[in-house]
Enzyme design. Structure first.
Site, PDB file in Angstrom:
ATOM      1  N   ARG A   1       7.007  14.535   0.863  1.00  0.00           N
ATOM      2  CA  ARG A   1       7.892  13.548   1.457  1.00  0.00           C
ATOM      3  C   ARG A   1       8.989  14.259   2.251  1.00  0.00           C
ATOM      4  NH1 ARG A   1      10.863  11.786  -1.828  1.00  0.00           N
ATOM      5  NH2 ARG A   1      10.092  12.739  -3.738  1.00  0.00           N
TER       6      ARG A   1
ATOM      7  N   TYR B   1       0.911  12.291   4.925  1.00  0.00           N
ATOM      8  CA  TYR B   1       1.014  12.666   3.523  1.00  0.00           C
ATOM      9  C   TYR B   1       1.522  11.557   2.601  1.00  0.00           C
ATOM     10  CZ  TYR B   1       1.360  15.472  -0.555  1.00  0.00           C
ATOM     11  OH  TYR B   1       1.146  15.950  -1.820  1.00  0.00           O
ATOM     12  N   GLY B   2       0.884  11.424   1.462  1.00  0.00           N
ATOM     13  CA  GLY B   2       1.324  10.609   0.304  1.00  0.00           C
ATOM     14  C   GLY B   2       2.409   9.598   0.575  1.00  0.00           C
TER      15      GLY B   2
ATOM     16  N   LYS C   1       5.876   4.396  -2.183  1.00  0.00           N
ATOM     17  CA  LYS C   1       7.335   4.530  -2.234  1.00  0.00           C
ATOM     18  C   LYS C   1       8.015   3.588  -1.238  1.00  0.00           C
ATOM     19  CE  LYS C   1       7.140   7.201  -5.631  1.00  0.00           C
ATOM     20  NZ  LYS C   1       7.059   8.612  -5.758  1.00  0.00           N
TER      21      LYS C   1
ATOM     22  N   HIS D   1      11.482   3.862 -10.324  1.00  0.00           N
ATOM     23  CA  HIS D   1      10.623   5.064 -10.290  1.00  0.00           C
ATOM     24  C   HIS D   1      10.366   5.487 -11.742  1.00  0.00           C
ATOM     25  CE1 HIS D   1      10.118   9.466  -8.615  1.00  0.00           C
ATOM     26  NE2 HIS D   1       8.970   8.832  -8.656  1.00  0.00           N
TER      27      HIS D   1
ATOM     28  N   SER E   1      10.798  13.120  -9.257  1.00  0.00           N
ATOM     29  CA  SER E   1       9.478  13.575  -8.825  1.00  0.00           C
ATOM     30  C   SER E   1       9.141  14.928  -9.448  1.00  0.00           C
ATOM     31  CB  SER E   1       9.457  13.697  -7.304  1.00  0.00           C
ATOM     32  OG  SER E   1       9.825  12.463  -6.722  1.00  0.00           O
ATOM     33  N   ALA E   2       7.900  15.023  -9.917  1.00  0.00           N
ATOM     34  CA  ALA E   2       7.387  16.258 -10.540  1.00  0.00           C
ATOM     35  C   ALA E   2       8.203  16.688 -11.755  1.00  0.00           C
ATOM     36  CB  ALA E   2       7.271  17.381  -9.512  1.00  0.00           C
ATOM     37  N   CYS E   3       8.661  15.719 -12.541  1.00  0.00           N
ATOM     38  CA  CYS E   3       9.425  16.021 -13.754  1.00  0.00           C
ATOM     39  C   CYS E   3       8.768  15.459 -15.006  1.00  0.00           C
ATOM     40  CB  CYS E   3      10.848  15.514 -13.634  1.00  0.00           C
ATOM     41  SG  CYS E   3      11.823  16.463 -12.454  1.00  0.00           S
ATOM     42  N   GLY E   4       7.487  15.099 -14.932  1.00  0.00           N
ATOM     43  CA  GLY E   4       6.774  14.798 -16.164  1.00  0.00           C
ATOM     44  C   GLY E   4       6.407  13.347 -16.425  1.00  0.00           C
TER      45      GLY E   4
ATOM     46  N   ASP F   1       4.176   6.074 -12.312  1.00  0.00           N
ATOM     47  CA  ASP F   1       5.128   6.372 -11.234  1.00  0.00           C
ATOM     48  C   ASP F   1       6.092   5.231 -10.905  1.00  0.00           C
ATOM     49  OD1 ASP F   1       5.981   8.402  -9.343  1.00  0.00           O
ATOM     50  OD2 ASP F   1       5.132   7.169  -7.746  1.00  0.00           O
TER      51      ASP F   1
ATOM     52  N   ASN G   1       2.806  21.082  -4.363  1.00  0.00           N
ATOM     53  CA  ASN G   1       2.797  19.604  -4.360  1.00  0.00           C
ATOM     54  C   ASN G   1       1.388  19.076  -4.053  1.00  0.00           C
ATOM     55  OD1 ASN G   1       4.056  17.045  -4.632  1.00  0.00           O
ATOM     56  ND2 ASN G   1       4.245  16.861  -2.400  1.00  0.00           N
ATOM     57  N   SER G   2       0.358  19.864  -4.364  1.00  0.00           N
ATOM     58  CA  SER G   2      -1.008  19.349  -4.180  1.00  0.00           C
ATOM     59  C   SER G   2      -1.239  18.228  -5.198  1.00  0.00           C
ATOM     60  CB  SER G   2      -2.038  20.463  -4.343  1.00  0.00           C
ATOM     61  OG  SER G   2      -1.891  21.115  -5.580  1.00  0.00           O
ATOM     62  N   ARG G   3      -2.079  17.284  -4.840  1.00  0.00           N
ATOM     63  CA  ARG G   3      -2.196  16.053  -5.638  1.00  0.00           C
ATOM     64  C   ARG G   3      -3.630  15.597  -5.786  1.00  0.00           C
ATOM     65  NH1 ARG G   3       2.985  13.216  -7.099  1.00  0.00           N
ATOM     66  NH2 ARG G   3       4.499  14.689  -6.328  1.00  0.00           N
TER      67      ARG G   3
ATOM     68  N   PHE H   1       5.400  18.211 -23.649  1.00  0.00           N
ATOM     69  CA  PHE H   1       4.063  17.598 -23.546  1.00  0.00           C
ATOM     70  C   PHE H   1       3.776  16.717 -24.777  1.00  0.00           C
ATOM     71  CE2 PHE H   1       4.281  21.351 -20.860  1.00  0.00           C
ATOM     72  CZ  PHE H   1       3.970  20.784 -19.635  1.00  0.00           C
ATOM     73  N   GLY H   2       2.646  16.930 -25.481  1.00  0.00           N
ATOM     74  CA  GLY H   2       2.300  16.068 -26.618  1.00  0.00           C
ATOM     75  C   GLY H   2       3.395  15.993 -27.668  1.00  0.00           C
TER      76      GLY H   2
ATOM     77  N   ASN I   1       6.377  15.693 -27.312  1.00  0.00           N
ATOM     78  CA  ASN I   1       7.420  14.725 -26.964  1.00  0.00           C
ATOM     79  C   ASN I   1       7.302  13.438 -27.771  1.00  0.00           C
ATOM     80  OD1 ASN I   1       8.462  16.521 -25.097  1.00  0.00           O
ATOM     81  ND2 ASN I   1       7.307  15.662 -23.375  1.00  0.00           N
TER      82      ASN I   1
HETATM   83  P1  GTP Z   1       5.799  12.376  -9.226  1.00  0.00           P
HETATM   84  O1  GTP Z   1       4.375  11.995  -9.180  1.00  0.00           O
HETATM   85  O2  GTP Z   1       6.176  13.432  -8.211  1.00  0.00           O
HETATM   86  O3  GTP Z   1       6.758  11.237  -9.191  1.00  0.00           O
HETATM   87  O4  GTP Z   1       6.095  13.168 -10.562  1.00  0.00           O
HETATM   88  P2  GTP Z   1       5.785  13.047 -12.119  1.00  0.00           P
HETATM   89  O5  GTP Z   1       7.106  12.818 -12.785  1.00  0.00           O
HETATM   90  O6  GTP Z   1       4.669  12.144 -12.435  1.00  0.00           O
HETATM   91  O7  GTP Z   1       5.377  14.527 -12.380  1.00  0.00           O
HETATM   92  P3  GTP Z   1       4.338  15.193 -13.372  1.00  0.00           P
HETATM   93  O8  GTP Z   1       4.150  14.483 -14.660  1.00  0.00           O
HETATM   94  O9  GTP Z   1       3.110  15.453 -12.608  1.00  0.00           O
HETATM   95  O10 GTP Z   1       5.180  16.538 -13.610  1.00  0.00           O
HETATM   96  C1  GTP Z   1       4.589  17.721 -13.498  1.00  0.00           C
HETATM   97  C2  GTP Z   1       5.524  18.863 -13.819  1.00  0.00           C
HETATM   98  O11 GTP Z   1       6.317  18.621 -14.980  1.00  0.00           O
HETATM   99  C3  GTP Z   1       4.693  20.082 -14.135  1.00  0.00           C
HETATM  100  O12 GTP Z   1       5.372  21.205 -13.634  1.00  0.00           O
HETATM  101  C4  GTP Z   1       4.668  20.073 -15.659  1.00  0.00           C
HETATM  102  O13 GTP Z   1       4.424  21.343 -16.172  1.00  0.00           O
HETATM  103  C5  GTP Z   1       6.058  19.598 -15.989  1.00  0.00           C
HETATM  104  N1  GTP Z   1       6.142  18.942 -17.310  1.00  0.00           N
HETATM  105  C6  GTP Z   1       5.681  17.724 -17.649  1.00  0.00           C
HETATM  106  N2  GTP Z   1       5.974  17.440 -18.944  1.00  0.00           N
HETATM  107  C7  GTP Z   1       6.657  18.502 -19.408  1.00  0.00           C
HETATM  108  C8  GTP Z   1       7.257  18.807 -20.665  1.00  0.00           C
HETATM  109  O14 GTP Z   1       7.237  18.024 -21.619  1.00  0.00           O
HETATM  110  N3  GTP Z   1       7.892  20.011 -20.772  1.00  0.00           N
HETATM  111  C9  GTP Z   1       7.963  20.890 -19.725  1.00  0.00           C
HETATM  112  N4  GTP Z   1       8.597  22.048 -19.913  1.00  0.00           N
HETATM  113  N5  GTP Z   1       7.401  20.636 -18.520  1.00  0.00           N
HETATM  114  C10 GTP Z   1       6.769  19.461 -18.370  1.00  0.00           C
HETATM  115  C1  SPV Z   2       6.979  11.510  -5.653  1.00  0.00           C
HETATM  116  O1  SPV Z   2       7.300  12.395  -4.837  1.00  0.00           O
HETATM  117  O2  SPV Z   2       7.809  10.999  -6.436  1.00  0.00           O
HETATM  118  C2  SPV Z   2       5.577  11.068  -5.742  1.00  0.00           C
HETATM  119  C3  SPV Z   2       4.648  11.518  -4.715  1.00  0.00           C
HETATM  120  O3  SPV Z   2       5.246  10.331  -6.640  1.00  0.00           O
HETATM  121  S1  SPV Z   2       4.802  10.622  -3.231  1.00  0.00           S
HETATM  122  O4  SPV Z   2       3.815   9.538  -3.256  1.00  0.00           O
HETATM  123  O5  SPV Z   2       4.490  11.550  -2.126  1.00  0.00           O
HETATM  124  O6  SPV Z   2       6.116  10.075  -3.104  1.00  0.00           O
HETATM  125 MN    MN Z   3       7.019   9.613  -7.843  1.00  0.00          MN
END
Ligand code: GTP
Ligand code: SPV
Ligand code: MN
Length: 590
Positions: free
Chosen positions: A70, A198-199, A207, A227, A249-252, A278, A364-366, A490-491, A493
């Site tokens: 994005r 892209y996405g 979004k 979100h 984004s990308a925080c789990g 999401d 950010n590959s998906r 992860f699990g 949690n």
């Molecule tokens: P978007 O799709 O971008 O909105 O993000 P999302 O929040 O769905 O991201 P996703 O679950 O794919 O997050 C992936 C990242 O978070 C990877 O780098 C994982 O390793 C990290 N991650 C997820 N859960 C945990 C956790 O419980 N602990 C840690 N340390 N990292 C985590």
């Molecule tokens: C994000 O970035 O929060 C995503 C991927 O979920 S995208 O659809 O590109 O926004």
């Molecule tokens: Mn997202």
């Protein structure tokens, strides 16, 4: 009588007159249509076939190397009054934005097919769902929208019934980052996106519609577009609590939505159900509780890090009928990314893999995949009424200070926790990675209006008769002195979720601290987990001096929203700041 579709036909004609495509294709969402699109993209090189023995129905798409995430600096919210977009958005005057975009769209589809995609966000028969139509010249976008939304004939029928839909116009353009804009007109329920394939920039149902436009609509209609993931936690007695969680984004989110319980929990009979990973649309029901639907029908998930260890459910989900974007490939043509066993031979740009060029798969590959393929997909995810939410979680990447979990004392405090959220930036958007920034409710890139008004809208849900969820803040990303994560995540949690649910059910006492309620000694179940006592203590420590600095920073951040900031949110910040000045026992686990 004129048909409600007249306005749709009129708009499609107007767009065709401007973009001048060679052909117009109305998408019906059928398998035949999808197969034909795939064949066409295999021929054009938009898709590359992956190993059909190991990954039946799986394809790879390589985006332009300058179009991989994005683009927040090129994303605009165009309200009539600039103040309505708020300091949290880039703004342009609507007339200027239309003129700028229409100049880019002029003749941009010459010689190509224009696709008209009617789609429904949410179960097709749900009163919480909303429809839209995306016009695009990208067959890749069509294929992804088919997976991510309810696309085609049933959506078109609903649009004909309702007459109201979000208009999204997209063209891939020349993919020139200098000629790339993602523009929203929330007051007109319309979107114009040019120059990215892209996405989140191009799949306009996601979004652009389901968050930026929908959040704006939700405010005036009394609901929330967030979100957030939605997950069901079923205890051994067969009772299920649904939890919604906002992580940036990308925080789990995908990980938590598909969580696999630790072995001990599995033996006891705990189960986890995925409803969404999401986006979450929530609305107060007749009983005062918030009911949530996932407006999406698929996952557009982060590939790197997805493994049998971190997310076996996701790995199983994407073993067939999946489009991978910007992953690497192995010698036998299987998709590959960092975190998987084996070795890549070709990187995400199609070059022979050379570690000197960075990761093999783009960070950010998906993957794009139908949610129905997820082994833990909840039958309730298709429920028109949505699921009742028992708890809301906020969380981000906070290497220090923020405890593993804390509970807000009431809704107002919970809104403060959400507003104060911070996180280190990730590869999901272009720009620097690992920089701490405030990302209120994980909506900084997605809130379609002034954050001050947004906080006020959240606060307004707390009214007589409301039975709002309890609010928690979690942090899976706390790091020790060695730079390693303190909590296994992860699990595991689920241990934190179990405590939260115990709190919801009134079965755990907790310890009150100035920043919220933390688990009391022994309340977090840690059997089967080798977590040193000191680590647990560190995860649950309240560092008063650190928090005083934090509360000061939160106050300054809130002030940046000026007069639209609700006074009671600032008062709440002052209440917590004052509580921190009273000397108390420093740690819940001291
Ligand atoms: P978007 O799709 O971008 O909105 O993000 P999302 O929040 O769905 O991201 P996703 O679950 O794919 O997050 C992936 C990242 O978070 C990877 O780098 C994982 O390793 C990290 N991650 C997820 N859960 C945990 C956790 O419980 N602990 C840690 N340390 N990292 C985590
Ligand atoms: C994000 O970035 O929060 C995503 C991927 O979920 S995208 O659809 O590109 O926004
Ligand atoms: Mn997202």
């Amino acid at each position: 009588m004129t048909s409600k579709l007249d306005s749709l036909d009129q708009w499609v004609n107007d767009v065709a007159a401007m973009t001048r495509p060679a052909k117009i294709h109305w998408c019906d969402g059928s398998d035949t249509e999808y197969r034909a699109l795939v064949q066409q993209m295999l021929q054009s090189g938009d898709l590359i076939e992956l190993n059909q023995q190991t990954h039946p129905g799986c394809y790879l798409h390589r985006s332009s190397p300058s179009d991989v995430a994005r683009v927040e600096h090129l994303t605009f919210v165009c309200t009539k009054d600039e103040a309505d977009a708020g300091p949290n958005n880039h703004w342009m005057a609507p007339a200027e934005a239309h003129a700028k975009m229409d100049a880019l769209f002029d003749g941009c589809m010459e010689g190509r097919t224009m696709y008209v995609i009617p789609y429904c966000m949410g179960p097709i028969d749900s009163p919480l769902s909303r429809c839209g139509v995306e016009i695009t010249d990208s067959p890749y976008v069509v294929a992804n929208m088919r997976t991510m939304t309810r696309m085609g004939a049933p959506a078109l029928a609903r649009i004909e019934r309702e007459g109201r839909f979000v208009k999204g116009l997209h063209s891939t353009g020349e993919l020139d980052p200098e000629r790339r804009f993602i523009i929203h007109f929330p007051e007109e329920l319309s979107i114009k996106s040019y120059g990215s394939g892209y996405g989140g920039n191009a799949l306009l149902g996601k979004k652009c519609h389901a968050l930026r436009i929908a959040s704006h609509q939700a405010r005036s209609e009394g609901w929330l577009a967030e979100h957030m993931l939605i997950v069901g936690i079923e205890n051994p007695q067969g009772e299920t609590h649904y939890v919604a969680a906002a992580f940036p984004s990308a925080c789990g989110k995908t990980n938590l939505a598909m969580l696999i319980p630790p072995e001990g929990y599995r033996k006891e009979g705990w189960r986890v159900w995925t409803v969404g990973d999401d986006i979450c649309w929530m609305r107060p029901g007749a009983d005062g509780r918030l009911y949530a639907i996932n407006p999406e029908a698929g996952f557009f998930g982060v590939a790197p890090g997805t493994s049998t260890l971190s997310n076996p459910n996701a790995l199983q989900t994407i073993s067939r009928d999946t489009i991978f974007t910007n992953v690497a490939v192995t010698a036998d043509n299987q998709p590959w990314w960092e975190g998987l066993p084996g070795t890549p031979v070709t990187d995400w740009q199609g070059r022979p893999y050379d570690p000197a060029n960075g990761p093999a798969a783009h960070p950010n590959s998906r993957f794009t995949v139908s949610a129905k393929q997820c082994p833990t997909w909840s039958p309730k995810a298709e429920d028109a009424q949505g699921v009742p939410i028992s708890a809301i979680m906020f969380g981000g990447r906070r290497p220090s200070l923020l405890p593993l979990v804390m509970e807000a004392r009431d809704w107002t405090h919970g809104v403060l926790m959400g507003a104060a959220m911070g996180s280190e930036t990730t590869a999901a958007a272009t720009g620097a990675v690992g920089v701490l920034r405030r990302d209120s409710m994980a909506m900084k890139p997605f809130c379609g209006y002034h954050y001050g008004d947004y906080f006020a809208h959240w606060l307004s849900l707390d009214k007589p008769g409301a039975k709002l969820p309890k609010v928690f803040h979690v942090n899976w990303f706390r790091k020790g002195k060695d730079g390693k994560f303190l909590w296994p995540g992860f699990g595991e949690n689920l241990r934190v979720l179990e405590w939260m649910i115990a709190r919801v059910e009134g079965k755990a006492g907790g310890v009150e601290t100035p920043i919220g309620t933390l688990p009391a000694h022994g309340e977090l179940k840690l059997e089967g987990l080798e977590l040193p006592r000191e680590t647990l203590a560190e995860l649950l420590t309240v560092d008063h001096a650190g928090w005083q600095t934090e509360l000061h920073a939160i106050g300054e951040y809130l002030d940046s929203f000026g007069t639209r900031l609700p006074a009671n949110l600032r008062q709440e910040q002052q209440r917590v700041a004052q509580a921190l000045e009273t000397p108390r026992k420093a740690a819940a686990h001291a």
